[in-house]
Design a protein around this motif. Sequence first.
Motif, PDB file in Angstrom:
ATOM      1  N   MET A   1      10.156   7.054  -3.470  1.00  0.00           N
ATOM      2  CA  MET A   1      11.347   7.873  -3.695  1.00  0.00           C
ATOM      3  C   MET A   1      12.173   8.023  -2.423  1.00  0.00           C
ATOM      4  O   MET A   1      13.407   8.048  -2.483  1.00  0.00           O
ATOM      5  CB  MET A   1      10.971   9.250  -4.246  1.00  0.00           C
ATOM      6  CG  MET A   1      10.457   9.213  -5.668  1.00  0.00           C
ATOM      7  SD  MET A   1      11.582   8.374  -6.820  1.00  0.00           S
ATOM      8  CE  MET A   1      13.047   9.370  -6.670  1.00  0.00           C
ATOM      9  N   LEU A   2      11.526   8.098  -1.280  1.00  0.00           N
ATOM     10  CA  LEU A   2      12.251   8.185  -0.014  1.00  0.00           C
ATOM     11  C   LEU A   2      13.126   6.942   0.163  1.00  0.00           C
ATOM     12  O   LEU A   2      14.309   7.036   0.503  1.00  0.00           O
ATOM     13  CB  LEU A   2      11.268   8.327   1.147  1.00  0.00           C
ATOM     14  CG  LEU A   2      11.881   8.513   2.527  1.00  0.00           C
ATOM     15  CD1 LEU A   2      12.582   9.857   2.633  1.00  0.00           C
ATOM     16  CD2 LEU A   2      10.792   8.410   3.586  1.00  0.00           C
ATOM     17  N   ASP A   3      12.539   5.793  -0.092  1.00  0.00           N
ATOM     18  CA  ASP A   3      13.255   4.531  -0.023  1.00  0.00           C
ATOM     19  C   ASP A   3      14.395   4.503  -1.043  1.00  0.00           C
ATOM     20  O   ASP A   3      15.539   4.182  -0.708  1.00  0.00           O
ATOM     21  CB  ASP A   3      12.268   3.392  -0.266  1.00  0.00           C
ATOM     22  CG  ASP A   3      12.883   2.021  -0.151  1.00  0.00           C
ATOM     23  OD1 ASP A   3      13.731   1.809   0.723  1.00  0.00           O
ATOM     24  OD2 ASP A   3      12.493   1.140  -0.943  1.00  0.00           O
ATOM     25  N   ALA A   4      14.094   4.859  -2.280  1.00  0.00           N
ATOM     26  CA  ALA A   4      15.094   4.827  -3.346  1.00  0.00           C
ATOM     27  C   ALA A   4      16.237   5.803  -3.079  1.00  0.00           C
ATOM     28  O   ALA A   4      17.405   5.479  -3.308  1.00  0.00           O
ATOM     29  CB  ALA A   4      14.431   5.141  -4.689  1.00  0.00           C
ATOM     30  N   ASP A   5      15.913   6.980  -2.587  1.00  0.00           N
ATOM     31  CA  ASP A   5      16.956   7.970  -2.290  1.00  0.00           C
ATOM     32  C   ASP A   5      17.883   7.466  -1.189  1.00  0.00           C
ATOM     33  O   ASP A   5      19.110   7.594  -1.289  1.00  0.00           O
ATOM     34  CB  ASP A   5      16.346   9.314  -1.886  1.00  0.00           C
ATOM     35  CG  ASP A   5      15.726  10.060  -3.054  1.00  0.00           C
ATOM     36  OD1 ASP A   5      15.969   9.685  -4.219  1.00  0.00           O
ATOM     37  OD2 ASP A   5      14.987  11.031  -2.790  1.00  0.00           O
ATOM     38  N   ALA A   6      17.307   6.893  -0.140  1.00  0.00           N
ATOM     39  CA  ALA A   6      18.133   6.371   0.959  1.00  0.00           C
ATOM     40  C   ALA A   6      19.047   5.259   0.451  1.00  0.00           C
ATOM     41  O   ALA A   6      20.238   5.230   0.792  1.00  0.00           O
ATOM     42  CB  ALA A   6      17.249   5.872   2.095  1.00  0.00           C
ATOM     43  N   CYS A   7      18.520   4.378  -0.364  1.00  0.00           N
ATOM     44  CA  CYS A   7      19.338   3.296  -0.932  1.00  0.00           C
ATOM     45  C   CYS A   7      20.427   3.855  -1.847  1.00  0.00           C
ATOM     46  O   CYS A   7      21.570   3.384  -1.827  1.00  0.00           O
ATOM     47  CB  CYS A   7      18.466   2.308  -1.706  1.00  0.00           C
ATOM     48  SG  CYS A   7      17.465   1.273  -0.651  1.00  0.00           S
ATOM     49  N   GLY A   8      20.062   4.849  -2.624  1.00  0.00           N
ATOM     50  CA  GLY A   8      21.039   5.457  -3.529  1.00  0.00           C
ATOM     51  C   GLY A   8      22.187   6.109  -2.784  1.00  0.00           C
ATOM     52  O   GLY A   8      23.364   5.929  -3.138  1.00  0.00           O
ATOM     53  N   TYR A   9      21.867   6.855  -1.735  1.00  0.00           N
ATOM     54  CA  TYR A   9      22.933   7.485  -0.947  1.00  0.00           C
ATOM     55  C   TYR A   9      23.788   6.432  -0.251  1.00  0.00           C
ATOM     56  O   TYR A   9      25.019   6.534  -0.229  1.00  0.00           O
ATOM     57  CB  TYR A   9      22.356   8.456   0.082  1.00  0.00           C
ATOM     58  CG  TYR A   9      21.935   9.772  -0.508  1.00  0.00           C
ATOM     59  CD1 TYR A   9      22.858  10.622  -1.108  1.00  0.00           C
ATOM     60  CD2 TYR A   9      20.607  10.185  -0.462  1.00  0.00           C
ATOM     61  CE1 TYR A   9      22.477  11.842  -1.648  1.00  0.00           C
ATOM     62  CE2 TYR A   9      20.210  11.405  -0.999  1.00  0.00           C
ATOM     63  CZ  TYR A   9      21.153  12.221  -1.590  1.00  0.00           C
ATOM     64  OH  TYR A   9      20.775  13.429  -2.123  1.00  0.00           O
TER      65      TYR A   9
ATOM     66  N   GLY B   1       0.787  -1.223   0.000  1.00  0.00           N
ATOM     67  CA  GLY B   1       0.000   0.000   0.000  1.00  0.00           C
ATOM     68  C   GLY B   1       0.822   1.277   0.000  1.00  0.00           C
ATOM     69  O   GLY B   1       0.259   2.376  -0.001  1.00  0.00           O
ATOM     70  N   PHE B   2       2.152   1.169  -0.021  1.00  0.00           N
ATOM     71  CA  PHE B   2       2.980   2.365   0.031  1.00  0.00           C
ATOM     72  C   PHE B   2       3.455   2.833  -1.342  1.00  0.00           C
ATOM     73  O   PHE B   2       4.008   3.919  -1.464  1.00  0.00           O
ATOM     74  CB  PHE B   2       4.170   2.161   0.980  1.00  0.00           C
ATOM     75  CG  PHE B   2       3.822   2.477   2.405  1.00  0.00           C
ATOM     76  CD1 PHE B   2       4.411   3.538   3.059  1.00  0.00           C
ATOM     77  CD2 PHE B   2       2.884   1.723   3.092  1.00  0.00           C
ATOM     78  CE1 PHE B   2       4.072   3.843   4.368  1.00  0.00           C
ATOM     79  CE2 PHE B   2       2.530   2.007   4.393  1.00  0.00           C
ATOM     80  CZ  PHE B   2       3.124   3.075   5.039  1.00  0.00           C
TER      81      PHE B   2
ATOM     82  N   ASP C   1       2.021   9.306  -0.702  1.00  0.00           N
ATOM     83  CA  ASP C   1       2.781  10.456  -0.212  1.00  0.00           C
ATOM     84  C   ASP C   1       2.449  10.651   1.268  1.00  0.00           C
ATOM     85  O   ASP C   1       1.285  10.648   1.649  1.00  0.00           O
ATOM     86  CB  ASP C   1       2.404  11.745  -0.951  1.00  0.00           C
ATOM     87  CG  ASP C   1       3.017  11.835  -2.337  1.00  0.00           C
ATOM     88  OD1 ASP C   1       3.562  10.824  -2.808  1.00  0.00           O
ATOM     89  OD2 ASP C   1       2.938  12.904  -2.940  1.00  0.00           O
ATOM     90  N   ILE C   2       3.489  10.830   2.066  1.00  0.00           N
ATOM     91  CA  ILE C   2       3.330  11.153   3.481  1.00  0.00           C
ATOM     92  C   ILE C   2       4.183  12.383   3.743  1.00  0.00           C
ATOM     93  O   ILE C   2       5.372  12.398   3.403  1.00  0.00           O
ATOM     94  CB  ILE C   2       3.762   9.982   4.385  1.00  0.00           C
ATOM     95  CG1 ILE C   2       2.851   8.771   4.168  1.00  0.00           C
ATOM     96  CG2 ILE C   2       3.770  10.400   5.861  1.00  0.00           C
ATOM     97  CD1 ILE C   2       3.218   7.544   4.966  1.00  0.00           C
ATOM     98  N   GLU C   3       3.567  13.415   4.309  1.00  0.00           N
ATOM     99  CA  GLU C   3       4.271  14.678   4.569  1.00  0.00           C
ATOM    100  C   GLU C   3       4.907  15.209   3.280  1.00  0.00           C
ATOM    101  O   GLU C   3       6.052  15.637   3.269  1.00  0.00           O
ATOM    102  CB  GLU C   3       5.322  14.499   5.666  1.00  0.00           C
ATOM    103  CG  GLU C   3       4.766  14.151   7.023  1.00  0.00           C
ATOM    104  CD  GLU C   3       3.956  15.263   7.655  1.00  0.00           C
ATOM    105  OE1 GLU C   3       4.244  16.439   7.412  1.00  0.00           O
ATOM    106  OE2 GLU C   3       3.004  14.934   8.395  1.00  0.00           O
ATOM    107  N   ASP C   4       4.143  15.132   2.184  1.00  0.00           N
ATOM    108  CA  ASP C   4       4.596  15.579   0.865  1.00  0.00           C
ATOM    109  C   ASP C   4       5.833  14.834   0.367  1.00  0.00           C
ATOM    110  O   ASP C   4       6.612  15.362  -0.431  1.00  0.00           O
ATOM    111  CB  ASP C   4       4.866  17.091   0.849  1.00  0.00           C
ATOM    112  CG  ASP C   4       3.601  17.893   1.064  1.00  0.00           C
ATOM    113  OD1 ASP C   4       2.544  17.463   0.555  1.00  0.00           O
ATOM    114  OD2 ASP C   4       3.670  18.936   1.739  1.00  0.00           O
ATOM    115  N   GLN C   5       6.010  13.628   0.845  1.00  0.00           N
ATOM    116  CA  GLN C   5       7.164  12.820   0.446  1.00  0.00           C
ATOM    117  C   GLN C   5       6.667  11.523  -0.175  1.00  0.00           C
ATOM    118  O   GLN C   5       5.938  10.771   0.463  1.00  0.00           O
ATOM    119  CB  GLN C   5       8.026  12.513   1.681  1.00  0.00           C
ATOM    120  CG  GLN C   5       9.286  11.763   1.391  1.00  0.00           C
ATOM    121  CD  GLN C   5      10.253  12.561   0.558  1.00  0.00           C
ATOM    122  OE1 GLN C   5      10.490  13.725   0.807  1.00  0.00           O
ATOM    123  NE2 GLN C   5      10.813  11.935  -0.453  1.00  0.00           N
ATOM    124  N   ASP C   6       7.050  11.277  -1.425  1.00  0.00           N
ATOM    125  CA  ASP C   6       6.716  10.022  -2.095  1.00  0.00           C
ATOM    126  C   ASP C   6       7.502   8.905  -1.407  1.00  0.00           C
ATOM    127  O   ASP C   6       8.729   8.948  -1.331  1.00  0.00           O
ATOM    128  CB  ASP C   6       7.096  10.115  -3.575  1.00  0.00           C
ATOM    129  CG  ASP C   6       6.783   8.848  -4.324  1.00  0.00           C
ATOM    130  OD1 ASP C   6       7.476   7.835  -4.073  1.00  0.00           O
ATOM    131  OD2 ASP C   6       5.872   8.854  -5.160  1.00  0.00           O
TER     132      ASP C   6
END
Length: 108
Positions: free
Chosen positions: A41-49, A28-29, A33-38
């Motif tokens: 993308m939050l997951d992908a960005d953390a993995c990318g960094y 379901g995620f 968007d939670i707090e205007d954050q997809d």
Amino acid sequence: MIADMFEEKLDALSRMMAEHMARPFPPGFRGLDIEDQDMVMLDADACGYATSVLKGPLTERHRAGLMRLTAMFGKVLRAIEGEYAIRYYTHVRDMAVLAAEVEDLREK
């Protein structure tokens, strides 16, 4: 001593990434968007960094992005519902924080 701590944290980050990649994405995620954050993308960005930190030093721009990302988790985690999703994104946050710690040690 700092070199040993750096290597330990780098190894821990590598293990966290492997654990993360073995976990299923919370149901379901996708598209949420939670707090205007997809959330994808939050997951992908953390993995990318985290992946970038494992490969070598970040640029100043990317270091700043990692700091913004870790700060975003403070808002997002409070708004997540569902036990699994909370555990999943807490792990993602911890991975991003550890990546920032590794990067800080790299500077020393």
